[in-house]
Motif scaffolding. Structure first.
Motif, PDB file in Angstrom:
ATOM      1  N   TRP A   1       0.349  -1.272  -0.271  1.00 21.93           N
ATOM      2  CA  TRP A   1       0.120  -0.440   0.090  1.00 21.93           C
ATOM      3  C   TRP A   1       1.495   1.016   0.015  1.00 21.93           C
ATOM      4  O   TRP A   1       0.127   1.897  -0.271  1.00 21.93           O
ATOM      5  N   GLY A   2       2.179   1.089   0.008  1.00 22.61           N
ATOM      6  CA  GLY A   2       3.101   2.190   0.763  1.00 22.61           C
ATOM      7  C   GLY A   2       3.333   2.944  -0.598  1.00 22.61           C
ATOM      8  O   GLY A   2       3.596   3.785  -1.084  1.00 22.61           O
ATOM      9  N   ARG A   3       3.304   1.853  -1.706  1.00 19.82           N
ATOM     10  CA  ARG A   3       3.992   2.484  -2.910  1.00 19.82           C
ATOM     11  C   ARG A   3       2.560   2.896  -3.255  1.00 19.82           C
ATOM     12  O   ARG A   3       2.877   3.794  -4.294  1.00 19.82           O
ATOM     13  N   ILE A   4       1.553   2.105  -3.933  1.00 24.69           N
ATOM     14  CA  ILE A   4      -0.062   3.229  -4.190  1.00 24.69           C
ATOM     15  C   ILE A   4      -0.153   5.081  -3.857  1.00 24.69           C
ATOM     16  O   ILE A   4      -0.690   5.189  -4.562  1.00 24.69           O
TER      17      ILE A   4
ATOM     18  N   TYR B   1      -0.670  12.014  -9.712  1.00 23.52           N
ATOM     19  CA  TYR B   1      -1.809  12.723 -10.644  1.00 23.52           C
ATOM     20  C   TYR B   1      -2.437  13.749  -9.844  1.00 23.52           C
ATOM     21  O   TYR B   1      -2.529  14.095 -10.860  1.00 23.52           O
ATOM     22  N   PHE B   2      -2.317  14.083  -8.761  1.00 21.12           N
ATOM     23  CA  PHE B   2      -2.561  15.567  -8.573  1.00 21.12           C
ATOM     24  C   PHE B   2      -1.516  16.283  -8.814  1.00 21.12           C
ATOM     25  O   PHE B   2      -2.603  17.509  -9.472  1.00 21.12           O
ATOM     26  N   LYS B   3      -0.171  16.110  -8.621  1.00 23.28           N
ATOM     27  CA  LYS B   3       0.741  17.152  -9.762  1.00 23.28           C
ATOM     28  C   LYS B   3       0.093  17.653 -11.259  1.00 23.28           C
ATOM     29  O   LYS B   3       0.330  18.682 -11.394  1.00 23.28           O
TER      30      LYS B   3
ATOM     31  N   GLY C   1      -4.778   5.958  -9.754  1.00 23.33           N
ATOM     32  CA  GLY C   1      -5.237   7.180 -10.442  1.00 23.33           C
ATOM     33  C   GLY C   1      -6.681   7.222 -10.284  1.00 23.33           C
ATOM     34  O   GLY C   1      -7.213   8.136  -9.356  1.00 23.33           O
ATOM     35  N   HIS C   2      -7.247   5.836  -9.792  1.00 26.45           N
ATOM     36  CA  HIS C   2      -8.716   5.610  -9.311  1.00 26.45           C
ATOM     37  C   HIS C   2      -8.624   5.980  -8.270  1.00 26.45           C
ATOM     38  O   HIS C   2      -9.528   6.193  -7.892  1.00 26.45           O
ATOM     39  N   ILE C   3      -7.894   5.719  -7.796  1.00 27.32           N
ATOM     40  CA  ILE C   3      -7.490   6.821  -6.174  1.00 27.32           C
ATOM     41  C   ILE C   3      -7.975   8.090  -5.782  1.00 27.32           C
ATOM     42  O   ILE C   3      -9.028   8.735  -4.732  1.00 27.32           O
ATOM     43  N   ALA C   4      -7.374   8.318  -6.522  1.00 27.96           N
ATOM     44  CA  ALA C   4      -6.897   9.906  -7.048  1.00 27.96           C
ATOM     45  C   ALA C   4      -8.603  10.443  -6.959  1.00 27.96           C
ATOM     46  O   ALA C   4      -8.805  11.537  -6.572  1.00 27.96           O
ATOM     47  N   ARG C   5      -8.746   9.778  -7.962  1.00 27.81           N
ATOM     48  CA  ARG C   5     -10.394   9.654  -8.334  1.00 27.81           C
ATOM     49  C   ARG C   5     -11.220   9.709  -7.958  1.00 27.81           C
ATOM     50  O   ARG C   5     -12.238  10.527  -7.176  1.00 27.81           O
ATOM     51  N   GLN C   6     -10.946   8.968  -6.612  1.00 27.20           N
ATOM     52  CA  GLN C   6     -12.420   8.507  -5.644  1.00 27.20           C
ATOM     53  C   GLN C   6     -11.630   9.458  -4.449  1.00 27.20           C
ATOM     54  O   GLN C   6     -13.137   9.731  -3.882  1.00 27.20           O
ATOM     55  N   MET C   7     -10.917  10.720  -4.437  1.00 22.82           N
ATOM     56  CA  MET C   7     -10.919  11.353  -3.776  1.00 22.82           C
ATOM     57  C   MET C   7     -11.219  12.192  -3.557  1.00 22.82           C
ATOM     58  O   MET C   7     -11.069  13.355  -2.861  1.00 22.82           O
ATOM     59  N   GLY C   8     -11.512  12.711  -5.098  1.00 24.81           N
ATOM     60  CA  GLY C   8     -12.354  14.107  -5.764  1.00 24.81           C
ATOM     61  C   GLY C   8     -11.506  14.959  -7.022  1.00 24.81           C
ATOM     62  O   GLY C   8     -11.968  16.215  -7.108  1.00 24.81           O
ATOM     63  N   LEU C   9     -10.635  14.426  -7.281  1.00 18.23           N
ATOM     64  CA  LEU C   9      -9.492  14.711  -8.809  1.00 18.23           C
ATOM     65  C   LEU C   9     -10.536  14.512  -9.562  1.00 18.23           C
ATOM     66  O   LEU C   9     -10.782  13.935  -9.420  1.00 18.23           O
ATOM     67  N   PRO C  10     -10.035  16.067 -10.478  1.00 25.00           N
ATOM     68  CA  PRO C  10     -11.595  15.843 -11.614  1.00 25.00           C
ATOM     69  C   PRO C  10     -10.672  15.192 -12.936  1.00 25.00           C
ATOM     70  O   PRO C  10     -10.809  15.004 -13.586  1.00 25.00           O
TER      71      PRO C  10
ATOM     72  N   SER D   1      -2.446  -8.252 -10.108  1.00 22.23           N
ATOM     73  CA  SER D   1      -2.448  -8.281  -8.791  1.00 22.23           C
ATOM     74  C   SER D   1      -3.520  -6.605  -7.438  1.00 22.23           C
ATOM     75  O   SER D   1      -4.135  -6.663  -7.465  1.00 22.23           O
ATOM     76  N   ASN D   2      -2.987  -5.576  -8.572  1.00 20.19           N
ATOM     77  CA  ASN D   2      -3.732  -4.406  -7.750  1.00 20.19           C
ATOM     78  C   ASN D   2      -5.618  -4.736  -8.302  1.00 20.19           C
ATOM     79  O   ASN D   2      -6.138  -3.872  -8.051  1.00 20.19           O
ATOM     80  N   LEU D   3      -5.622  -5.624  -9.639  1.00 20.04           N
ATOM     81  CA  LEU D   3      -6.915  -5.029  -9.712  1.00 20.04           C
ATOM     82  C   LEU D   3      -8.137  -5.303  -8.949  1.00 20.04           C
ATOM     83  O   LEU D   3      -8.912  -4.778  -8.867  1.00 20.04           O
ATOM     84  N   GLU D   4      -7.491  -6.066  -8.120  1.00 21.65           N
ATOM     85  CA  GLU D   4      -8.451  -6.707  -6.725  1.00 21.65           C
ATOM     86  C   GLU D   4      -9.033  -5.503  -5.718  1.00 21.65           C
ATOM     87  O   GLU D   4      -9.763  -5.091  -5.418  1.00 21.65           O
ATOM     88  N   ARG D   5      -7.714  -4.126  -6.098  1.00 24.90           N
ATOM     89  CA  ARG D   5      -8.460  -2.784  -5.155  1.00 24.90           C
ATOM     90  C   ARG D   5      -9.523  -2.543  -5.567  1.00 24.90           C
ATOM     91  O   ARG D   5     -10.013  -1.652  -5.259  1.00 24.90           O
ATOM     92  N   PHE D   6      -9.594  -2.401  -6.578  1.00 24.36           N
ATOM     93  CA  PHE D   6     -10.584  -2.067  -7.897  1.00 24.36           C
ATOM     94  C   PHE D   6     -11.112  -2.567  -7.816  1.00 24.36           C
ATOM     95  O   PHE D   6     -12.825  -1.553  -7.183  1.00 24.36           O
ATOM     96  N   VAL D   7     -11.591  -3.288  -8.068  1.00 22.97           N
ATOM     97  CA  VAL D   7     -12.893  -4.181  -7.969  1.00 22.97           C
ATOM     98  C   VAL D   7     -13.657  -4.205  -6.765  1.00 22.97           C
ATOM     99  O   VAL D   7     -14.724  -4.778  -6.752  1.00 22.97           O
ATOM    100  N   PHE D   8     -12.685  -4.293  -5.842  1.00 21.53           N
ATOM    101  CA  PHE D   8     -13.742  -4.405  -4.019  1.00 21.53           C
ATOM    102  C   PHE D   8     -14.272  -3.014  -3.810  1.00 21.53           C
ATOM    103  O   PHE D   8     -15.004  -2.310  -3.731  1.00 21.53           O
ATOM    104  N   ASP D   9     -13.772  -1.905  -4.423  1.00 23.49           N
ATOM    105  CA  ASP D   9     -14.551  -1.283  -4.569  1.00 23.49           C
ATOM    106  C   ASP D   9     -15.733  -0.443  -5.153  1.00 23.49           C
ATOM    107  O   ASP D   9     -16.420  -0.487  -5.335  1.00 23.49           O
ATOM    108  N   LEU D  10     -15.808  -0.933  -7.021  1.00 27.21           N
ATOM    109  CA  LEU D  10     -16.768  -1.836  -8.151  1.00 27.21           C
ATOM    110  C   LEU D  10     -17.684  -1.820  -7.610  1.00 27.21           C
ATOM    111  O   LEU D  10     -18.666  -2.274  -8.083  1.00 27.21           O
TER     112      LEU D  10
END
Length: 481
Positions: free
Chosen positions: A232-235, A242-244, A276-285, A330-339
């Motif tokens: 998670w530290g890497r993510i 993405y913000f920058k 990028g998905h997480i940045a979007r979930q945080m409110g980044l347009p 591997s990380n697709l699991e994190r997105f599908v969890f939200d999905l």
């Protein structure tokens, strides 16, 4: 801020507790209980921050068990012009990840200005400093077991070399990386760095890492940690750029904070675009998130059909964008969890099917939401596509891009909305893939100063079978308890 498992079988933990590990005890991946939010007014306040201050503003929302002053010091130590200046854009080095204009609404974000010339450095350098800090605070050591298809390994080794309390055991596919990538890793002579060249593809390396992590007794005895993108530290560190990139593109195109920007991301293990998905979930347009793949197009198939069906070694191909020669993301699991609405039992059942050698198909409503709500699209490329697009970008814009970024350029063109700026996330410098660059441009790619003759340095590695038990025995012989 507490962290849970995507599969629901682990009690919530703090950031420092999950930082050193890979898989959670139930086989799932760590993820925040909820994503911190930035309103438009707050985003406007972040827009002019330098990279270090922006990184603290974002990362501190995910970390509440490291004192703020200490976290800020670690971030300030990491994101400096000295670390992120490989000579390509010395005047822009303090921006850390500047954007390159191709045309009025198409940009490439430089993510390869770190010591190993790949985007992995953006997170790995911070992870090295965080590891050293947390280990010192806990009075512990960690033995990192990782897998690489080309860039993660060198980024991890350069970040962890000489760190107190850290050993690195990195698995890579025998003969499947570029000569430059191999030399970056195998030429390191630090005593805490071990390279294991595995007979097989990256997926075999990744499977071994997962198998070792599933052996709870072995993992505890030998203090096994992880730096692959399952960490998670890497993510969370990758979320920052993405913000920058968003703010830089908004400024370059004369738009306002709150307007949409699309991102196109070459992806194999789905870690980079997951950020990028997480940045979007945080409110980044962010509007569209476009996944670019090569001939190993499992992710392209998933985002076009809703079916996720990882393939065996017989259907994993060696390509000229080797860092994406992956068929188990591997990380697709994190997105599908939200999905799936963070339904851990539903997610666990889906991944049980995957780990049993099969896969799953999304229900129609989830597939529609993936595209219409989360904005995901995808495109795959071939070697011929890569060569053609490297030539096109150089001929039209005078910019050299590496083969993975060329995959991204093709995908960006396929899904571009001319009314919305598009940012292609750079994967690596072309210097790491000289053979393909020579084929495309009939000239060698520029190589940063200090890396001449890298491939001629003595190399140190051990070849090993694609067998988890052999790897475990190798580690056990070398780890001092």
């Amino acid at each position: 801020m507490k962290y849970i498992s995507t599969r629901g079988g682990v009690a919530a933990q703090q950031f420092s507790d999950i930082l050193l590990g890979g898989l959670m005890a139930d086989g799932g991946l760590s993820i925040p209980e909820s994503y911190p939010q930035f309103a438009t007014a707050e985003l406007a306040q972040l827009a002019t921050l330098n990279y270090r201050d922006l990184a603290f503003a974002v990362i501190s929302r995910f970390v509440d068990d490291i004192p703020a002053a200490d976290l800020k010091a670690l971030i300030d130590k990491t994101y400096t012009a000295a670390v992120y200046c490989n000579g390509r854009n010395a005047s822009d080095a303090d921006q850390i990840t500047p954007v390159i204009k191709l045309d009025d609404t198409l940009y490439v974000q430089e993510l390869s200005n770190g010591p190993t010339l790949a985007f992995k450095d953006m997170a790995m350098q911070l992870l090295g400093n965080l590891f050293e800090y947390v280990l010192a605070a806990k009075g512990e050591q960690v033995n990192i077991l990782g897998a690489t298809s080309g860039d993660t390994g060198s980024a991890a080794e350069y970040a962890m070399r000489g760190k107190k309390g850290v050993n690195v055991f990195m698995l890579s596919p025998f003969g499947k990386m570029s000569p430059f990538q191999r030399a970056q890793m195998f030429s390191l002579q630090d005593e805490n760095i071990y390279n294991l060249s595995v007979h097989g593809f990256f997926d075999a390396c990744q499977d071994i890492v997962k198998d070792v992590n599933k052996d709870a007794a072995y993992k505890a005895k030998y203090k096994i940690g992880a730096v692959n993108s399952i960490n998670w530290g890497r993510i969370v560190a990758q979320v920052v750029y993405y913000f920058k990139g968003y703010f830089a593109t908004i400024a370059a195109t004369g738009r306002a904070v709150g307007d949409s920007v699309d991102f196109c991301v070459p992806s194999g293990n789905f870690g980079n675009i997951c950020a990028g998905h997480i940045a979007r979930q945080m409110g980044l347009p962010i509007g569209q998130l476009i996944v670019a793949t090569n001939e190993n197009d499992v992710l392209d198939e998933f985002f076009k059909t809703g079916g996720y069906h990882p393939r065996g070694l017989d259907r994993t191909y060696e390509t000229t964008s080797p860092s994406m020669d992956i068929t188990k993301a591997s990380n697709l699991e994190r997105f599908v969890f939200d999905l799936v609405g963070r339904d851990a039992s539903k997610l666990a059942a889906m991944w049980q099917a995957v780990e049993s050698g099969g896969g799953f198909d999304l229900p129609a409503e989830d597939f529609a939401r993936m595209r219409d709500v989360y904005g995901f699209k995808s495109e795959a490329s071939t070697h011929a596509d890569r060569v053609a697009h490297i030539r096109e970008v150089f001929a039209q814009f005078g910019v050299q891009i590496d083969p993975h970024t060329a995959d991204g350029y093709k995908a960006a063109k396929a899904h571009r909305n001319p009314a919305v700026p598009m940012v292609i996330m750079e994967t690596a410098l072309p210097a790491k893939f000289e053979t393909t660059m020579l084929e495309a441009l009939n000239q060698p790619p520029a190589r940063p100063a200090g890396l001449a003759g890298l491939e001629d340095l003595p190399q140190r590695f051990d070849a090993i079978a694609a067998d988890a038990e052999q790897v475990k025995a190798y580690l056990a012989e070398r780890i001092k308890l």
